[in-house]
Design an enzyme around this catalytic site. Structure first.
Site, mmCIF file in Angstrom:
data_model
loop_
_atom_site.group_PDB
_atom_site.id
_atom_site.type_symbol
_atom_site.label_atom_id
_atom_site.label_comp_id
_atom_site.label_asym_id
_atom_site.label_seq_id
_atom_site.Cartn_x
_atom_site.Cartn_y
_atom_site.Cartn_z
ATOM 1 N N GLU A 124 -2.318 2.420 -7.722
ATOM 2 C CA GLU A 124 -2.277 0.961 -7.609
ATOM 3 C C GLU A 124 -2.352 0.472 -6.166
ATOM 4 O O GLU A 124 -2.870 -0.604 -5.879
ATOM 5 C CB GLU A 124 -1.013 0.387 -8.263
ATOM 6 C CG GLU A 124 -1.006 0.437 -9.787
ATOM 7 C CD GLU A 124 -0.444 1.726 -10.329
ATOM 8 O OE1 GLU A 124 -0.233 2.677 -9.532
ATOM 9 O OE2 GLU A 124 -0.211 1.808 -11.551
ATOM 10 N N PHE A 147 12.493 -0.566 -20.207
ATOM 11 C CA PHE A 147 11.549 0.454 -19.751
ATOM 12 C C PHE A 147 10.517 -0.177 -18.815
ATOM 13 O O PHE A 147 9.917 -1.188 -19.136
ATOM 14 C CB PHE A 147 10.852 1.095 -20.963
ATOM 15 C CG PHE A 147 9.801 2.084 -20.578
ATOM 16 C CD1 PHE A 147 10.153 3.257 -19.899
ATOM 17 C CD2 PHE A 147 8.463 1.848 -20.857
ATOM 18 C CE1 PHE A 147 9.180 4.167 -19.525
ATOM 19 C CE2 PHE A 147 7.496 2.758 -20.488
ATOM 20 C CZ PHE A 147 7.852 3.922 -19.818
ATOM 21 N N GLN A 148 10.349 0.406 -17.659
ATOM 22 C CA GLN A 148 9.395 -0.060 -16.642
ATOM 23 C C GLN A 148 9.635 -1.497 -16.212
ATOM 24 O O GLN A 148 8.710 -2.257 -15.960
ATOM 25 C CB GLN A 148 7.949 0.146 -17.118
ATOM 26 C CG GLN A 148 7.644 1.622 -17.286
ATOM 27 C CD GLN A 148 6.173 1.938 -17.403
ATOM 28 O OE1 GLN A 148 5.408 1.163 -17.949
ATOM 29 N NE2 GLN A 148 5.787 3.091 -16.885
ATOM 30 N N LYS A 198 4.818 -9.392 -21.104
ATOM 31 C CA LYS A 198 3.868 -8.956 -22.137
ATOM 32 C C LYS A 198 3.799 -9.933 -23.305
ATOM 33 O O LYS A 198 2.706 -10.220 -23.807
ATOM 34 C CB LYS A 198 4.282 -7.566 -22.643
ATOM 35 C CG LYS A 198 3.259 -6.974 -23.581
ATOM 36 C CD LYS A 198 3.537 -5.512 -23.878
ATOM 37 C CE LYS A 198 2.389 -4.916 -24.691
ATOM 38 N NZ LYS A 198 2.641 -3.507 -25.004
ATOM 39 N N MET A 218 -1.412 9.390 17.057
ATOM 40 C CA MET A 218 -0.749 8.276 17.726
ATOM 41 C C MET A 218 0.722 8.599 17.973
ATOM 42 O O MET A 218 1.286 8.248 19.004
ATOM 43 C CB MET A 218 -0.905 7.006 16.876
ATOM 44 C CG MET A 218 -0.411 5.753 17.538
ATOM 45 S SD MET A 218 -1.187 5.487 19.144
ATOM 46 C CE MET A 218 -2.535 4.403 18.737
HETATM 47 C C1 LIG Z 1 -1.607 1.315 16.040
HETATM 48 C C2 LIG Z 1 -1.822 -0.140 16.287
HETATM 49 C C3 LIG Z 1 -2.096 -0.580 17.574
HETATM 50 C C4 LIG Z 1 -2.362 -1.919 17.825
HETATM 51 N N1 LIG Z 1 -2.729 -2.297 19.085
HETATM 52 C C5 LIG Z 1 -3.195 -3.555 19.282
HETATM 53 C C6 LIG Z 1 -3.760 -3.946 20.528
HETATM 54 O O1 LIG Z 1 -3.844 -3.171 21.477
HETATM 55 N N2 LIG Z 1 -4.246 -5.193 20.651
HETATM 56 C C7 LIG Z 1 -4.206 -6.088 19.622
HETATM 57 O O2 LIG Z 1 -4.697 -7.196 19.774
HETATM 58 N N3 LIG Z 1 -3.632 -5.766 18.453
HETATM 59 C C8 LIG Z 1 -3.153 -4.523 18.253
HETATM 60 N N4 LIG Z 1 -2.638 -4.183 17.026
HETATM 61 C C9 LIG Z 1 -2.589 -5.214 15.972
HETATM 62 C C10 LIG Z 1 -1.333 -6.067 16.060
HETATM 63 O O3 LIG Z 1 -0.273 -5.372 15.484
HETATM 64 C C11 LIG Z 1 -1.534 -7.425 15.319
HETATM 65 O O4 LIG Z 1 -1.872 -7.192 13.991
HETATM 66 C C12 LIG Z 1 -2.625 -8.270 15.904
HETATM 67 O O5 LIG Z 1 -2.599 -8.265 17.302
HETATM 68 C C13 LIG Z 1 -2.499 -9.699 15.422
HETATM 69 O O6 LIG Z 1 -3.698 -10.355 15.616
HETATM 70 P P1 LIG Z 1 -3.794 -11.920 15.739
HETATM 71 O O7 LIG Z 1 -2.908 -12.434 16.816
HETATM 72 O O8 LIG Z 1 -5.229 -12.223 15.834
HETATM 73 O O9 LIG Z 1 -3.153 -12.496 14.419
HETATM 74 P P2 LIG Z 1 -3.466 -12.386 12.872
HETATM 75 O O10 LIG Z 1 -2.456 -11.531 12.242
HETATM 76 O O11 LIG Z 1 -4.882 -12.121 12.597
HETATM 77 O O12 LIG Z 1 -3.068 -13.865 12.477
HETATM 78 C C14 LIG Z 1 -3.976 -14.885 12.424
HETATM 79 C C15 LIG Z 1 -3.383 -16.166 12.961
HETATM 80 O O13 LIG Z 1 -4.369 -17.181 12.751
HETATM 81 C C16 LIG Z 1 -3.850 -18.203 11.954
HETATM 82 N N5 LIG Z 1 -4.903 -18.680 11.085
HETATM 83 C C17 LIG Z 1 -5.340 -18.170 9.920
HETATM 84 N N6 LIG Z 1 -6.349 -18.903 9.424
HETATM 85 C C18 LIG Z 1 -6.545 -19.908 10.295
HETATM 86 C C19 LIG Z 1 -7.440 -21.010 10.344
HETATM 87 N N7 LIG Z 1 -8.368 -21.225 9.387
HETATM 88 N N8 LIG Z 1 -7.345 -21.864 11.383
HETATM 89 C C20 LIG Z 1 -6.404 -21.689 12.353
HETATM 90 N N9 LIG Z 1 -5.551 -20.663 12.365
HETATM 91 C C21 LIG Z 1 -5.624 -19.780 11.353
HETATM 92 C C22 LIG Z 1 -2.660 -17.633 11.234
HETATM 93 O O14 LIG Z 1 -1.744 -18.659 10.922
HETATM 94 C C23 LIG Z 1 -2.130 -16.613 12.245
HETATM 95 O O15 LIG Z 1 -1.227 -17.206 13.127
HETATM 96 C C24 LIG Z 1 -2.315 -2.853 16.762
HETATM 97 C C25 LIG Z 1 -1.995 -2.421 15.487
HETATM 98 C C26 LIG Z 1 -1.777 -1.070 15.233
HETATM 99 C C27 LIG Z 1 -1.481 -0.650 13.839
HETATM 100 C C1 LIG Z 2 2.315 4.580 5.934
HETATM 101 C C2 LIG Z 2 2.568 4.869 7.368
HETATM 102 N N1 LIG Z 2 3.447 5.825 7.719
HETATM 103 C C3 LIG Z 2 3.678 6.100 9.018
HETATM 104 C C4 LIG Z 2 3.029 5.406 10.010
HETATM 105 C C5 LIG Z 2 3.296 5.723 11.486
HETATM 106 N N2 LIG Z 2 2.063 6.225 12.117
HETATM 107 C C6 LIG Z 2 1.260 5.433 12.845
HETATM 108 S S1 LIG Z 2 -0.083 6.213 13.409
HETATM 109 C C7 LIG Z 2 0.403 7.669 12.711
HETATM 110 C C8 LIG Z 2 -0.439 8.901 12.848
HETATM 111 C C9 LIG Z 2 -1.729 8.816 12.132
HETATM 112 O O1 LIG Z 2 -2.318 10.079 12.128
HETATM 113 P P1 LIG Z 2 -3.851 10.277 11.802
HETATM 114 O O2 LIG Z 2 -4.203 9.546 10.558
HETATM 115 O O3 LIG Z 2 -4.189 11.715 11.852
HETATM 116 O O4 LIG Z 2 -4.559 9.474 12.974
HETATM 117 P P2 LIG Z 2 -4.673 9.818 14.538
HETATM 118 O O5 LIG Z 2 -3.629 9.006 15.230
HETATM 119 O O6 LIG Z 2 -4.480 11.276 14.709
HETATM 120 O O7 LIG Z 2 -6.041 9.360 14.895
HETATM 121 C C10 LIG Z 2 1.614 7.513 12.049
HETATM 122 C C11 LIG Z 2 2.336 8.574 11.365
HETATM 123 C C12 LIG Z 2 2.145 4.392 9.592
HETATM 124 N N3 LIG Z 2 1.495 3.631 10.456
HETATM 125 N N4 LIG Z 2 1.913 4.164 8.273
#
Ligand SMILES: Cc1cc2nc3c(=O)[nH]c(=O)nc-3n(C[C@H](O)[C@H](O)[C@H](O)COP(=O)(O)OP(=O)(O)OC[C@H]3O[C@@H](n4cnc5c(N)ncnc54)[C@H](O)[C@@H]3O)c2cc1C
Ligand SMILES: Cc1ncc(C[n+]2csc(CCOP(=O)(O)OP(=O)(O)O)c2C)c(N)n1
Ligand SMILES: [Mg+2]
Lengths: 164, 569
Positions: free
Chosen positions: B53, B115-116, B165, B481
């Site tokens: 799911e 159940f469920q 249901k 990471m």
């Molecule tokens: C491993 C990892 C590393 C990351 N590193 C980075 C990084 O280096 N740099 C980075 O930027 N991010 C990074 N992120 C992502 C970060 O966590 C955020 O998800 C991201 O930065 C949020 O983007 P955003 O500010 O564009 O907001 P979003 O989450 O895209 O939010 C959108 C915003 O726009 C608004 N909005 C929506 N629709 C409209 C509309 N029609 N008109 C006006 N406003 C609207 C919403 O209200 C909201 O405030 C990383 C994520 C991960 C998992």
């Molecule tokens: C469901 C979930 N569990 C744990 C994490 C924490 N986490 C972030 S990146 C990462 C490693 C991902 O490993 P891989 O898919 O091999 O990618 P790589 O960083 O090696 O490119 C983990 C465990 C997460 N983001 N999501």
């Protein structure tokens, strides 16, 4: 800073849990929360007393407004308003002297004795929270057997209204 | 003529038809059997049977991300609903419009530990835009109408409709409401005229401007007015991870992504600008780091966002504009055109000269002579071979950042990833949703050996629906990471970040009926990719690239630090 916020929302199952959930999920304080349907049974009105910095209160306001069930809200603390809270206090009233003293104190605070038993009185008191606190302070701590308070309800003064 | 009565289950189907739903991603179970029986009889939409799911919800989410339409998923009660929660939370964090229909135990059984039975409305409440428990068959149609409306308008988000249901068995006459109006929900889309005027004035007075765009510019389909504004003013543009593609990555005005793994030039520009306009971006902690360090220099901030609660949440702004980015930018462009004022060109020139110095750092350089496959190289080659035309989904980790840094997105809705929740396991189901929505498009899923195993069962779904996805596994043998953080901040104590005994991915892909490849040498990267997109164009190809296990993502700003405290390569 303490704020008292009124919220008008759809009287739907789960509406209260959305507000309570919002406060706990985002780590906002709730000092008290009261809720009941209004004269229009499709609406619920809630009064929330909370504390927080201006930034936090601003977020609370915005987050409450964002809830789909919330129709309107108002930070009562932004202007003139009235707050009232209801308290029921069960006190020791066994001897003639104790009964006399409780009656006297209740009168001073404009409270009413609403239940009389062999050894206890139950006093009803309404007013701002500070008045209820003052009443409890005035009582001998040992005399208080049980208290229950509703938390504040609030309403704006004069033309200040929260209506749809 | 007496009006025909329909069962709740039939009504659910009719509602989805009325909404023009093309795909329902789902998985059956007891509580939704009545609905599935009606799915069997209908032809209006295609039901996609996933293998878990969570994948159904991710696929529906990606269908939405890549088309802008509302995604739809259907799951059963209890474990079906709990499996869906990760998918719902993922969509919620990135503001993706979705309707998730969950089955519930019969009304009389609710609260009996039946159940469920789980309290789906309670469990999902903190990670949905809104949710409903339908208690009367007559409420099904208006509730589904509301669900689609709420999901798609204002700040978009997932909406859950929980249907017991027995309600799907009861019957009533059916009429789908044409319009909906809710006294408690009226999102604003038009920005405040006075604020817009102030913003335009501020932009014209800027000496060191930056346009900082985010997911909102993509969600609000605002790429055109955004480009118009940037080009008209000649201002630099940077984007969050979620906004990539909202502005052409190949445009000289584009500084690349900003934030924790953003480019040197983007982060330095953010830190030194005097006027910042945030366009549908929410000053996330991965983006601006510590707000204390971020607000160091005197600067003025304009913030356009449809959600008032995004404004002044982490950083105080000077000109808040609540409204739809597209509409607000169009209005600003109109005022800019009408104004006789122009930005001070000498100042702008000096600002660009400074930016070019930062750009000359070439912060995305990497060792191109290594005997090992560098992950960056694979992404670059993918970009070349697909000529920037692919939809790219990714999982979460280092590979995600390399995909974001090295694939230059020139169009919105092409880059599909989980930013806010950072959910490992989204990549493959995301690719399914995208490929179904765009059957003729190239769809690549850039993943890690950790992430892909979180939903690898979906290879089976891909076979069933003949989805020619290209899986690009950047296999570094590590939860990379995590390993990188351990190297930098935990004195190289690699606690549980090495994944021993990986499967033979090529054979695994073959076992599922697909094409599998293992690529170990840099010179084999390009031929493998080419074969995948030509010879095996119509097949799913799983490419296991064995990459340098020690490669790190640069630049990097350590968590909690300011934007100028970057670790460079
Ligand atoms: C491993 C990892 C590393 C990351 N590193 C980075 C990084 O280096 N740099 C980075 O930027 N991010 C990074 N992120 C992502 C970060 O966590 C955020 O998800 C991201 O930065 C949020 O983007 P955003 O500010 O564009 O907001 P979003 O989450 O895209 O939010 C959108 C915003 O726009 C608004 N909005 C929506 N629709 C409209 C509309 N029609 N008109 C006006 N406003 C609207 C919403 O209200 C909201 O405030 C990383 C994520 C991960 C998992
Ligand atoms: C469901 C979930 N569990 C744990 C994490 C924490 N986490 C972030 S990146 C990462 C490693 C991902 O490993 P891989 O898919 O091999 O990618 P790589 O960083 O090696 O490119 C983990 C465990 C997460 N983001 N999501
Ligand atoms: Mg890895």
């Amino acid at each position: 800073m303490r704020h008292i916020i009124s919220v008008l929302m759809e009287n739907e199952a789960g509406a209260l849990s959305r507000v309570a959930g919002l406060f706990s999920a985002r780590g906002y304080n709730i000092e008290s929360l009261t809720v009941a349907p209004t004269e229009d049974a499709t609406l619920s009105r809630m009064t929330i007393v909370t504390t927080g910095s201006n930034e936090v209160i601003e977020q609370i306001t915005k987050q409450l407004n964002k809830l789909v069930d919330v129709i309107k809200m108002q930070d009562l603390s932004d202007g003139d308003h009235i707050e009232r809270e209801l308290m029921l206090v069960k006190v020791r009233a066994a001897t003639g002297e104790q009964r006399e003293e409780m009656k006297r104190l209740a009168d001073i605070f404009r409270g009413r004795i609403i239940d009389v038993a062999d050894k206890t009185y139950t006093i009803e008191l309404t007013g701002p929270g500070s008045k209820l606190d003052a009443f409890l302070d005035a009582l001998d701590a040992g005399a208080i057997l049980e208290t229950v308070r509703t938390g504040a309800s609030g309403i704006g003064r004069g033309d200040r209204m929260l209506k749809i | 003529m007496a009006e025909l009565e329909l069962t709740g289950a039939e009504i659910v189907i009719r509602c989805l038809h009325a909404e023009g739903v093309e795909y329902v991603f789902g998985y059956p179970g007891g509580a939704v059997l009545n609905i599935y029986d009606e799915i069997y009889k209908q032809k209006g939409f295609t039901h996609v049977l996933v293998r878990h799911e969570q994948a159904a919800v991710h696929a529906a989410d990606a269908y939405s991300r890549s088309t802008g339409k509302v995604g739809v998923a259907l799951v059963t009660s209890g474990p079906g609903a709990t499996n869906a929660v990760t998918g719902i939370a993922t969509a919620y964090m990135d503001s993706i419009p979705m309707v998730v229909i969950t089955g519930q135990v019969p009304t009389a059984a609710i609260g009996q530990d039946a159940f469920q039975e789980v309290d789906t409305v309670g469990i999902t409440r903190p990670c949905v835009k809104h949710n409903f428990l339908v208690k009367d068959v007559k409420d099904i149609a208006p509730t589904i109408k509301k669900a689609f409306y709420i999901a798609a308008t204002g700040r978009p988000g997932p909406v859950v409709v929980d249907i017991p249901k027995d309600i799907t068995q009861h019957s009533c006459t059916f009429e789908y409401p044409e319009t909906i109006s809710m006294r408690s929900y009226n999102p604003t889309s038009k920005g405040h005229a006075g604020q817009i005027k102030r913003a335009v004035q501020m932009l014209l007075e800027a000496k060191r401007p930056v346009i900082y765009t985010g997911g909102g510019a993509v969600l609000g389909n605002a790429a055109a007015p955004l480009a118009e504004m940037a080009r008209d003013l000649g201002y630099p543009v940077t984007s969050t991870l979620m906004g990539l593609g909202g502005y052409k990555a190949n445009d000289p005005l584009f500084l690349g992504m900003l934030g924790m793994h953003g480019t040197y030039e983007a982060n330095m520009a953010m830190q030194h600008c005097d006027v910042l306009i945030a366009v549908g971006a929410r000053f996330d902690d991965r983006v601006i780091g510590n707000p204390k360090h971020f607000a160091k220099e005197a600067r003025r901030i304009i913030h356009i966002d449809i959600d008032p609660s995004s404004i002044s949440k982490r950083v105080k702004v000077d000109v808040p504009i609540v409204g739809d980015v597209g509409q607000v930018l169009e209005e600003m462009n109109r005022l800019l055109k009408a104004s006789s004022e122009r930005p001070e060109q000498a100042a702008l020139k000096a600002w660009w000269a400074q930016i070019e110095l930062w750009r000359a750092q070439d912060c995305l350089k990497y060792d191109r002579s290594s005997a090992m496959i560098k992950p960056q190289y694979v992404v670059e080659k993918l970009y070349e071979i697909t000529q920037g035309q692919a939809f790219v989904t990714s999982d979460v980790g280092q590979h995600q950042m390399w995909a974001a840094q090295y694939y230059k997105f020139d169009e919105p809705r092409r880059w599909i990833n989980s930013g806010g929740l950072g959910t490992m396991g989204v990549g493959l189901p995301y690719a399914m949703g995208v490929q179904l929505a765009h059957p003729d498009a190239m769809v690549a899923c850039i993943t890690g050996e950790g992430s892909i195993q979180m939903n690898i069962q979906e290879l089976s779904t891909c076979k069933e629906y003949k989805l020619p996805i290209k899986v690009i596994l950047l296999n570094n043998g590590y939860l990379g990471m995590v390993r990188q953080w351990q190297e930098f901040f935990y004195e190289e104590r690699y606690a549980e970040s090495y994944v021993a005994s990986l499967p033979d991915f090529a054979k695994l892909a073959e076992a599922y009926g697909h094409v599998g490849m293992r690529i170990e040498k840099p010179e084999d990267v390009e031929p493998a990719l080419r074969r995948a997109f030509t010879e095996h164009k119509d097949q799913l190809v799983f490419m296991n690239f064995i990459t340098d296990p020690r490669e790190n993502v640069y630049p990097m700003i350590p968590a909690g630090k300011g934007l100028s405290e970057m670790i460079l390569v």
